[in-house]
Motif scaffolding. Structure first.
Motif, PDB file in Angstrom:
ATOM      1  N   SER A  87      -5.544 -17.848 -56.368  1.00  0.00           N
ATOM      2  CA  SER A  87      -6.056 -17.835 -55.003  1.00  0.00           C
ATOM      3  C   SER A  87      -5.607 -16.562 -54.301  1.00  0.00           C
ATOM      4  O   SER A  87      -4.585 -15.964 -54.648  1.00  0.00           O
ATOM      5  CB  SER A  87      -5.545 -19.058 -54.238  1.00  0.00           C
ATOM      6  OG  SER A  87      -5.889 -18.986 -52.870  1.00  0.00           O
TER       7      SER A  87
ATOM      8  N   ILE B 171     -11.582 -19.193 -53.426  1.00  0.00           N
ATOM      9  CA  ILE B 171     -10.643 -20.274 -53.740  1.00  0.00           C
ATOM     10  C   ILE B 171      -9.720 -20.535 -52.550  1.00  0.00           C
ATOM     11  O   ILE B 171      -9.438 -21.690 -52.211  1.00  0.00           O
ATOM     12  CB  ILE B 171      -9.832 -19.931 -55.004  1.00  0.00           C
ATOM     13  CG1 ILE B 171     -10.710 -20.084 -56.249  1.00  0.00           C
ATOM     14  CG2 ILE B 171      -8.606 -20.830 -55.122  1.00  0.00           C
ATOM     15  CD1 ILE B 171     -10.036 -19.665 -57.535  1.00  0.00           C
ATOM     16  N   ALA B 172      -9.244 -19.469 -51.911  1.00  0.00           N
ATOM     17  CA  ALA B 172      -8.385 -19.632 -50.736  1.00  0.00           C
ATOM     18  C   ALA B 172      -9.113 -20.400 -49.633  1.00  0.00           C
ATOM     19  O   ALA B 172      -8.535 -21.283 -48.978  1.00  0.00           O
ATOM     20  CB  ALA B 172      -7.924 -18.263 -50.235  1.00  0.00           C
TER      21      ALA B 172
ATOM     22  N   ASP C 173      -9.388 -24.030 -50.618  1.00  0.00           N
ATOM     23  CA  ASP C 173      -8.109 -24.733 -50.434  1.00  0.00           C
ATOM     24  C   ASP C 173      -7.990 -25.251 -49.006  1.00  0.00           C
ATOM     25  O   ASP C 173      -7.607 -26.407 -48.775  1.00  0.00           O
ATOM     26  CB  ASP C 173      -6.959 -23.779 -50.779  1.00  0.00           C
ATOM     27  CG  ASP C 173      -5.601 -24.452 -50.738  1.00  0.00           C
ATOM     28  OD1 ASP C 173      -5.544 -25.689 -50.842  1.00  0.00           O
ATOM     29  OD2 ASP C 173      -4.592 -23.730 -50.611  1.00  0.00           O
TER      30      ASP C 173
END
Length: 500
Positions: free
Chosen positions: A326, A450-451, A454
């Motif tokens: 990430s 991805i970050a 999340d």
């Protein structure tokens, strides 16, 4: 009879019952396992008897995964430390910024002595990744565009999107290359004989190590017998010095081993990476509101829960254990910094407000596997939910539920795996963020997506993190090469010095 597994809980077992008699045997038969360093290695794998199962047709149980990994290699495999090691491929390169993997195959043979060819490997891997395949890894391999034969010894895996973690997926038993004609593979073992609950394995002939085609017969110490059985029998067998290894232990079986007297030198705990918690699989009623779902997470006393199991089992509250791939540090729930009582009072307030406008009882169905560990787990979860005004009901894993246990070791080190596993039933925003992360065209874009995913999954509150997976083994002193690792995976050809 009352058994004190640790200071935090006591487990009562009727000595006249069947499980009570097994507990008595476990307690009385104690001591450090020091079997003589002769004869086959005997392995008790917790689960159903091992069988050769095509992973493209059915899901593999623990003993069957171990058997498949032993008789059929993939392009690469895991070594004793859980690191990537050569298998069918003797070497490989990654080019085009992670868009192409090229593997050169070593000289290997099937059970009948015929050579393993690139065309055969390509055909079998393609079948595992086909749309109708039931291979458990197929959802994580969507980046693969095609697998092609370049020469009789070289294959290429071409990707639609860059991936740097592909080798860890190819090392899993689900991508071992099977010879369907012979119900076998290229080693490192061959099936010598089968019993009702066990399989005896002998080392396969390695043409690279053969000298002038003269093969010295393998001694019994190089063979391995794999037994598939329930944990109680496996533990007693080990304590009676009738086996060298018990593998596949989870939280479900922990009360059995915690109540036995096993020498510290024989007990091993893997630093397993993965997820252990409750996926919220119903989003109706009370669970339709994200803040109500957060209230469930706030109610749990994770530290007390894990303390009731294995020493060293650490609690967790966030989905990602580390940053991994990430672009940002893991998202931490906002309630983590609140004192425990303030968390619970906030959760009780959410339930109270709900009940002010709803007359029906507030009951949540929690799906857990069978076993004494699940009974203890349900006791902690149920007590926590009752303390905030929710009535818990335990159901089987196959039944309809509101929350379902996830206990999974990560097959590879991508933050997206954790988020996708946690997002078993997420809202549209979280789902869209996960799709963007999957379909990113560059590694930098993927890391950023991805970050963002999340954050979206955390805001959606679709998963209650409790800990990381608990994986334990009992290991005889003769297995000097056994190593704990984050995959909680222990190849049978990497247990002893003479079984390489």
């Amino acid at each position: 009879m009352t058994l004190a597994a640790n200071p935090h809980h006591r487990l009562t077992v009727r000595t006249g019952s069947k499980i009570g008699r097994l507990f008595c045997a476990v307690i009385l038969l104690a001591g450090c396992n020091q079997r003589s360093d002769v004869g086959p290695v005997i392995v008790s794998a917790i689960g159903a008897p091992p069988a050769m199962v095509d992973p493209g047709r059915a899901e593999l149980g623990g003993p069957s995964r171990l058997l498949l990994d032993s008789v059929a290699q993939g392009l690469v495999r895991f070594d004793a430390a859980g690191q990537i090691a050569p298998a069918l491929a003797e070497r490989w390169i990654v080019i085009d910024d992670g868009m192409s993997y090229i593997f050169r195959l070593r000289e290997a043979t099937w059970r009948d002595g015929s050579k393993v060819t690139a065309a055969q490997v390509v055909q079998r891997l393609r079948r595992q990744l086909a749309p109708r395949s039931r291979n458990a890894l197929r959802p994580y391999l969507s980046a693969i565009d095609e697998i092609v034969e370049m020469t009789p010894q070289v294959i290429e895996v071409r990707l639609k999107r860059p991936r740097l973690d592909l080798l860890k997926l190819f090392a899993q038993p689900e991508l071992a290359v099977i010879d369907e004609r012979l119900d076998s593979g290229s080693g490192p073992f061959r099936i010598n004989s089968r019993g009702k609950i066990s399989v005896l394995l002998h080392p396969a002939i390695d043409p690279v190590r053969a000298v002038d085609d003269e093969i010295t017969a393998s001694g019994p110490e190089q063979s391995v017998q794999v037994i598939g059985e329930r944990a109680s029998r496996a533990i007693v067998r080990f304590i009676e010095r009738q086996s060298d290894l018990v593998t596949g232990g989870t939280f479900v079986d922990w009360p059995l081993i915690a109540s036995a007297t096993v020498a510290p030198a024989n007990f091993k705990l893997d630093p397993a990476a993965g997820l252990f918690g409750l996926a919220i699989v119903n989003r109706d009623g009370f669970l339709a509101d994200a803040q109500n779902r957060v209230a469930l997470a706030q109610a749990l006393d994770r530290e007390a829960l894990v303390a009731a199991f294995a020493p060293g089992w650490a609690a967790a509250s966030q989905i990602l254990p580390d940053q991994l791939d990430s672009a940002a540090a893991p998202t931490v729930p906002a309630w983590v910094n609140l004192p425990p009582e303030e968390r619970r009072s906030g959760a009780r307030a959410r339930v109270r407000r709900w009940k002010e406008t709803h007359t029906a009882p507030l009951t949540l169905r929690i799906a857990l596997p069978k076993g004494p560990g699940s009974t203890i787990l349900f006791g902690f979860i149920g007590a926590a939910f009752q303390s905030i005004g929710i009535e818990p009901r335990r159901v089987a894993m196959t039944e309809k539920a509101d929350l379902r246990l996830v206990d999974a070791v990560a097959p590879y080190d991508s933050a997206r795996w954790y988020l996708a596993m946690a997002c078993q039933r997420c809202g549209p925003a979280a789902q869209e963020a996960l799709i963007k992360a999957r379909d990113a065209n560059s590694l930098a874009e993927r890391a950023q997506n991805i970050a963002e995913a999340d954050v979206a999954v955390e805001q959606d509150a679709a998963f209650i993190v409790i800990a990381r997976p608990l994986r334990w083994s009992l290991v005889a002193l003769r297995l000097r090469q056994w190593q704990g690792n984050s995959r909680a995976w222990h190849p049978l050809n990497a247990l002893r010095d003479n079984s390489q």
